[in-house]
Design a protein around this motif. Structure first.
Motif, PDB file in Angstrom:
ATOM      1  N   HIS A 248      49.839  -3.219  43.367  1.00 39.15           N
ATOM      2  CA  HIS A 248      48.721  -2.582  42.664  1.00 39.15           C
ATOM      3  C   HIS A 248      49.183  -1.797  41.442  1.00 39.15           C
ATOM      4  N   GLN A 249      50.455  -1.393  41.434  1.00 41.33           N
ATOM      5  CA  GLN A 249      50.929  -0.535  40.350  1.00 41.33           C
ATOM      6  C   GLN A 249      50.822  -1.220  39.000  1.00 41.33           C
ATOM      7  N   SER A 250      51.001  -2.524  38.982  1.00 39.91           N
ATOM      8  CA  SER A 250      51.071  -3.211  37.711  1.00 39.91           C
ATOM      9  C   SER A 250      50.019  -4.300  37.575  1.00 39.91           C
ATOM     10  N   SER A 251      48.972  -4.197  38.350  1.00 38.53           N
ATOM     11  CA  SER A 251      47.884  -5.146  38.174  1.00 38.53           C
ATOM     12  C   SER A 251      47.277  -4.935  36.802  1.00 38.53           C
ATOM     13  N   LEU A 252      46.898  -6.016  36.169  1.00 38.50           N
ATOM     14  CA  LEU A 252      46.370  -5.919  34.828  1.00 38.50           C
ATOM     15  C   LEU A 252      45.124  -5.046  34.808  1.00 38.50           C
ATOM     16  N   GLY A 253      45.026  -4.189  33.802  1.00 35.06           N
ATOM     17  CA  GLY A 253      43.894  -3.289  33.708  1.00 35.06           C
ATOM     18  C   GLY A 253      42.609  -4.038  33.411  1.00 35.06           C
ATOM     19  N   THR A 254      41.537  -3.634  34.052  1.00 29.92           N
ATOM     20  CA  THR A 254      40.223  -4.236  33.814  1.00 29.92           C
ATOM     21  C   THR A 254      39.199  -3.144  33.611  1.00 29.92           C
ATOM     22  N   ILE A 255      38.082  -3.498  33.031  1.00 29.41           N
ATOM     23  CA  ILE A 255      37.005  -2.533  32.831  1.00 29.41           C
ATOM     24  C   ILE A 255      36.198  -2.358  34.103  1.00 29.41           C
ATOM     25  N   THR A 256      36.100  -3.406  34.901  1.00 31.74           N
ATOM     26  CA  THR A 256      35.352  -3.349  36.160  1.00 31.74           C
ATOM     27  C   THR A 256      36.273  -3.804  37.286  1.00 31.74           C
ATOM     28  N   GLY A 257      35.862  -3.579  38.511  1.00 31.81           N
ATOM     29  CA  GLY A 257      36.630  -4.037  39.649  1.00 31.81           C
ATOM     30  C   GLY A 257      37.504  -2.945  40.234  1.00 31.81           C
ATOM     31  N   ALA A 258      38.336  -3.330  41.222  1.00 31.21           N
ATOM     32  CA  ALA A 258      39.133  -2.367  41.978  1.00 31.21           C
ATOM     33  C   ALA A 258      40.178  -1.664  41.122  1.00 31.21           C
ATOM     34  N   TYR A 259      40.662  -2.332  40.074  1.00 32.63           N
ATOM     35  CA  TYR A 259      41.749  -1.762  39.290  1.00 32.63           C
ATOM     36  C   TYR A 259      41.282  -1.211  37.945  1.00 32.63           C
ATOM     37  N   ALA A 260      39.997  -0.940  37.847  1.00 31.94           N
ATOM     38  CA  ALA A 260      39.477  -0.354  36.607  1.00 31.94           C
ATOM     39  C   ALA A 260      40.100   1.009  36.349  1.00 31.94           C
ATOM     40  N   ARG A 261      40.532   1.695  37.425  1.00 32.88           N
ATOM     41  CA  ARG A 261      41.127   3.011  37.264  1.00 32.88           C
ATOM     42  C   ARG A 261      42.413   2.970  36.427  1.00 32.88           C
ATOM     43  N   ASN A 262      43.040   1.793  36.408  1.00 32.11           N
ATOM     44  CA  ASN A 262      44.299   1.687  35.670  1.00 32.11           C
ATOM     45  C   ASN A 262      44.118   1.809  34.163  1.00 32.11           C
ATOM     46  N   THR A 263      42.908   1.602  33.685  1.00 30.44           N
ATOM     47  CA  THR A 263      42.677   1.672  32.245  1.00 30.44           C
ATOM     48  C   THR A 263      41.888   2.910  31.844  1.00 30.44           C
ATOM     49  N   LEU A 264      41.531   3.734  32.783  1.00 30.98           N
ATOM     50  CA  LEU A 264      40.711   4.909  32.482  1.00 30.98           C
ATOM     51  C   LEU A 264      41.579   6.134  32.229  1.00 30.98           C
ATOM     52  N   ALA A 265      41.225   6.865  31.203  1.00 26.82           N
ATOM     53  CA  ALA A 265      41.885   8.134  30.881  1.00 26.82           C
ATOM     54  C   ALA A 265      43.395   7.953  30.831  1.00 26.82           C
ATOM     55  N   ARG A 266      44.146   8.563  31.749  1.00 25.40           N
ATOM     56  CA  ARG A 266      45.601   8.521  31.719  1.00 25.40           C
ATOM     57  C   ARG A 266      46.167   7.345  32.515  1.00 25.40           C
ATOM     58  N   GLY A 267      45.310   6.445  32.985  1.00 25.15           N
ATOM     59  CA  GLY A 267      45.773   5.244  33.662  1.00 25.15           C
ATOM     60  C   GLY A 267      46.567   5.542  34.915  1.00 25.15           C
ATOM     61  N   CYS A 268      47.811   5.052  34.962  1.00 25.29           N
ATOM     62  CA  CYS A 268      48.660   5.223  36.142  1.00 25.29           C
ATOM     63  C   CYS A 268      48.815   6.692  36.512  1.00 25.29           C
ATOM     64  N   MET A 269      48.830   7.543  35.508  1.00 26.10           N
ATOM     65  CA  MET A 269      49.078   8.964  35.757  1.00 26.10           C
ATOM     66  C   MET A 269      47.859   9.708  36.292  1.00 26.10           C
ATOM     67  N   ASN A 270      46.751   8.968  36.513  1.00 23.68           N
ATOM     68  CA  ASN A 270      45.641   9.575  37.238  1.00 23.68           C
ATOM     69  C   ASN A 270      46.069   9.915  38.658  1.00 23.68           C
ATOM     70  N   CYS A 271      46.979   9.114  39.182  1.00 23.07           N
ATOM     71  CA  CYS A 271      47.493   9.350  40.538  1.00 23.07           C
ATOM     72  C   CYS A 271      48.945   9.806  40.518  1.00 23.07           C
ATOM     73  N   HIS A 272      49.753   9.182  39.689  1.00 25.89           N
ATOM     74  CA  HIS A 272      51.194   9.458  39.658  1.00 25.89           C
ATOM     75  C   HIS A 272      51.461  10.519  38.600  1.00 25.89           C
ATOM     76  N   THR A 273      51.185  11.760  38.954  1.00 21.50           N
ATOM     77  CA  THR A 273      51.262  12.833  37.965  1.00 21.50           C
ATOM     78  C   THR A 273      52.683  13.341  37.739  1.00 21.50           C
ATOM     79  N   ASN A 274      53.515  13.285  38.764  1.00 26.25           N
ATOM     80  CA  ASN A 274      54.902  13.747  38.620  1.00 26.25           C
ATOM     81  C   ASN A 274      55.781  12.582  38.179  1.00 26.25           C
ATOM     82  N   ILE A 275      55.503  12.074  37.024  1.00 27.28           N
ATOM     83  CA  ILE A 275      56.146  10.834  36.582  1.00 27.28           C
ATOM     84  C   ILE A 275      57.628  11.027  36.270  1.00 27.28           C
ATOM     85  N   HIS A 276      58.064  12.259  36.031  1.00 30.20           N
ATOM     86  CA  HIS A 276      59.467  12.500  35.710  1.00 30.20           C
ATOM     87  C   HIS A 276      60.334  12.650  36.957  1.00 30.20           C
ATOM     88  N   GLY A 277      59.697  12.841  38.113  1.00 30.28           N
ATOM     89  CA  GLY A 277      60.449  12.993  39.355  1.00 30.28           C
ATOM     90  C   GLY A 277      59.654  13.812  40.346  1.00 30.28           C
TER      91      GLY A 277
END
Length: 292
Positions: A248-277
């Motif tokens: 799911h981490q690298s599923s292509l971003g879409t406007i609709t569907g289950a992975y729409a969150r990947n393209t919204l606002a900060r994308g991956c960092m909506n969930c993975h906020t501590n990206i540096h460690g």
């Protein structure tokens, strides 16, 4: 005869020093009304007479006997000049500076990128002025951008360091006189240079993000970008340069569907906020890096 002898003595009388030691032979012609005024050097560190290390005119310009002894309207040039029309080699001109300015921040000048490209000290520095632009935080970038055109454009992008405001200057990260680090960074690596200010990113963390450990510049362009947080490309597209689409981490971003969150606002960092460690013990996989 007595009058003639007195007149001869007056003509041979030494001119008093005005700023530096033994500068009378120069300042009798080069005062503030000449084409090459020199008195402003007294307002700089080179004009500190109480310091025994302070040079004289001839320390930089050479003895220049033919220049001083000439009675022509246009005398020969001094032995060493530093202007655009100088006939002296770059190495010769720089040696006048390096004879005093050695060691410390200048110990890596020989072999540095600027030295190898025949950059003269006076290409950046002004000696006969109270205000050397390259040593002023507000005006330093103007001097650097004379050559570094790409960086001039980058600092005008939306996401950037506050260089234009004078809060961050080129020399905060780079040593223009050379260093052991890449791109003449102030420290021995890009990361160590960044950690000078961004200490919270240093770690160590239990779960580390490999590109963060390797080089901050893999993801960030410190001079400026159009993506937030100095990112070279916005998320999720930046993340997908490394994370292959096998989960799911690298599923292509879409406007609709289950992975729409990947393209919204900060994308991956909506969930993975501590990206540096992360130090979260619940993260059993390095790529987790969840905040909670």
């Amino acid at each position: 005869m007595p009058n003639a002898m007195a007149q001869e003595d007056d003509s041979e009388e030494e001119w008093p020093d005005m700023v530096l030691r033994d500068d009378g032979k120069c300042t009798k012609c080069h005062d503030e009304t000449s084409d090459y005024p020199v008195f402003a050097i007294g307002k700089t560190k080179h004009g500190t007479v109480a310091d025994s290390r302070t040079p004289t005119c001839t320390s930089c310009h050479g003895e220049s006997d033919s220049h001083m002894d000439s009675d022509k309207t246009m005398p020969p040039m001094p032995s060493r000049t530093f202007g655009k029309n100088s006939t002296n080699t770059i190495e010769d001109r720089n040696q006048a500076c390096l004879s005093c300015h050695q060691g410390g921040k200048r110990m890596n000048w020989i072999g540095s990128a600027h030295a190898n490209r025949d950059i003269a000290c006076t290409s950046c520095h002004q000696v006969h002025t109270a205000h050397d632009k390259v040593r002023d935080k507000i005006t330093q970038s103007e001097i650097c951008f004379t050559c570094h055109k790409e960086q001039r454009a980058q600092i005008n992008r939306p996401s950037r360091h506050p260089i234009r405001e004078g809060k961050v200057v080129c020399s905060d990260c780079h040593n223009p006189h050379g260093s052991a680090g890449p791109s003449m960074t102030l420290r021995d690596s890009v990361n160590e240079t960044c950690f000078t200010c961004h200490m919270e990113k240093r770690g160590p963390f239990i779960y580390n993000h490999p590109p963060v450990q390797e080089n901050c510049a893999i993801c960030h362009n410190p001079h400026g970008t159009t993506a937030p947080n100095l990112l070279k490309v916005r998320s999720p597209f930046l993340c997908q340069e490394c994370h292959e689409p096998n989960s799911h981490q690298s599923s292509l971003g879409t406007i609709t569907g289950a992975y729409a969150r990947n393209t919204l606002a900060r994308g991956c960092m909506n969930c993975h906020t501590n990206i540096h460690g992360s130090n979260n013990p619940e993260n059993v996989r390095n790529e987790g890096l969840f905040q909670r």
